[in-house]
Scaffold this motif. Structure first.
Motif, PDB file in Angstrom:
ATOM      1  N   ALA A   6      73.482  43.002  26.708  1.00  0.00           N
ATOM      2  CA  ALA A   6      72.809  41.224  26.611  1.00  0.00           C
ATOM      3  C   ALA A   6      72.007  40.370  26.293  1.00  0.00           C
ATOM      4  O   ALA A   6      72.141  39.327  25.553  1.00  0.00           O
ATOM      5  N   LEU A   7      70.957  40.588  26.426  1.00  0.00           N
ATOM      6  CA  LEU A   7      70.552  40.390  26.100  1.00  0.00           C
ATOM      7  C   LEU A   7      69.869  40.234  24.888  1.00  0.00           C
ATOM      8  O   LEU A   7      69.257  39.655  23.887  1.00  0.00           O
ATOM      9  N   LEU A   8      70.058  41.086  24.266  1.00  0.00           N
ATOM     10  CA  LEU A   8      70.082  41.431  22.285  1.00  0.00           C
ATOM     11  C   LEU A   8      71.119  39.790  21.539  1.00  0.00           C
ATOM     12  O   LEU A   8      71.058  39.444  20.497  1.00  0.00           O
ATOM     13  N   GLU A   9      72.087  40.042  22.411  1.00  0.00           N
ATOM     14  CA  GLU A   9      73.215  39.591  22.200  1.00  0.00           C
ATOM     15  C   GLU A   9      72.981  37.486  22.297  1.00  0.00           C
ATOM     16  O   GLU A   9      73.042  37.141  21.398  1.00  0.00           O
ATOM     17  N   PRO A  17      68.057  30.304  20.921  1.00  0.00           N
ATOM     18  CA  PRO A  17      68.200  29.997  22.111  1.00  0.00           C
ATOM     19  C   PRO A  17      66.955  29.515  22.059  1.00  0.00           C
ATOM     20  O   PRO A  17      66.035  30.164  21.524  1.00  0.00           O
ATOM     21  N   ARG A  18      66.953  28.115  22.668  1.00  0.00           N
ATOM     22  CA  ARG A  18      65.790  27.256  23.504  1.00  0.00           C
ATOM     23  C   ARG A  18      64.926  27.926  24.967  1.00  0.00           C
ATOM     24  O   ARG A  18      64.054  27.453  25.283  1.00  0.00           O
ATOM     25  N   ASN A  19      65.896  28.601  25.509  1.00  0.00           N
ATOM     26  CA  ASN A  19      65.434  28.776  26.950  1.00  0.00           C
ATOM     27  C   ASN A  19      65.163  30.411  26.477  1.00  0.00           C
ATOM     28  O   ASN A  19      65.493  31.059  28.225  1.00  0.00           O
ATOM     29  N   PHE A  20      65.018  31.040  25.997  1.00  0.00           N
ATOM     30  CA  PHE A  20      64.018  32.956  26.206  1.00  0.00           C
ATOM     31  C   PHE A  20      63.058  32.941  26.249  1.00  0.00           C
ATOM     32  O   PHE A  20      62.077  32.431  26.133  1.00  0.00           O
ATOM     33  N   GLY A  64      54.973  26.088  29.304  1.00  0.00           N
ATOM     34  CA  GLY A  64      55.793  27.344  29.286  1.00  0.00           C
ATOM     35  C   GLY A  64      56.179  28.758  29.504  1.00  0.00           C
ATOM     36  O   GLY A  64      54.815  29.257  28.974  1.00  0.00           O
ATOM     37  N   HIS A  65      57.307  28.856  30.270  1.00  0.00           N
ATOM     38  CA  HIS A  65      57.625  30.490  29.251  1.00  0.00           C
ATOM     39  C   HIS A  65      58.155  30.875  28.384  1.00  0.00           C
ATOM     40  O   HIS A  65      58.992  31.791  27.960  1.00  0.00           O
ATOM     41  N   GLU A  66      58.653  29.620  27.747  1.00  0.00           N
ATOM     42  CA  GLU A  66      59.708  29.737  27.082  1.00  0.00           C
ATOM     43  C   GLU A  66      59.752  30.297  25.256  1.00  0.00           C
ATOM     44  O   GLU A  66      58.891  29.537  24.827  1.00  0.00           O
ATOM     45  N   LEU A  67      60.382  31.262  24.788  1.00  0.00           N
ATOM     46  CA  LEU A  67      59.887  31.762  23.509  1.00  0.00           C
ATOM     47  C   LEU A  67      59.980  30.089  22.172  1.00  0.00           C
ATOM     48  O   LEU A  67      60.290  29.726  22.715  1.00  0.00           O
ATOM     49  N   TYR A  68      58.887  29.720  21.655  1.00  0.00           N
ATOM     50  CA  TYR A  68      59.208  29.231  19.971  1.00  0.00           C
ATOM     51  C   TYR A  68      59.646  30.042  19.353  1.00  0.00           C
ATOM     52  O   TYR A  68      60.400  30.753  19.352  1.00  0.00           O
TER      53      TYR A  68
END
Length: 85
Positions: A6-9, A17-20, A64-68
């Motif tokens: 699910a995380l890979l998908e 995604p902008r919120n991973f 924040g903690h979301e990846l770029y």
């Protein structure tokens, strides 16, 4: 706890995604056989794949903690390199 698939998908979704989050990244890479280590300077984070000794390293996102987006692309390439994608 989310499953590896699910995380890979979610990571590979288009558009990206902008919120991973870094927490999700920790979970995913842990399930792929990676160990987390301090990334060197300041907010840097890194992961080493135990079998291949390949390293993924970048500055942690802030405030924040979301990846770029570049971090997501780098992570996807890393996962391909270690045979998880």
């Amino acid at each position: 706890m989310p499953k590896k698939e699910a995380l890979l998908e979610r990571l590979c979704r288009r558009p990206a995604p902008r919120n991973f989050t870094t927490k999700e990244l920790d979970t995913l890479l842990g399930k792929c056989g990676c160990l987390k280590f301090p990334g060197g300077r300041g907010s840097g984070i890194g992961y080493v794949h135990e079998l291949t000794k390949r390293i993924l390293q970048f500055d942690g996102p802030h405030p924040g903690h979301e990846l770029y987006q570049y971090q997501i692309k780098k992570t996807i390439q890393f996962l391909k390199d270690i045979g998880e994608l």
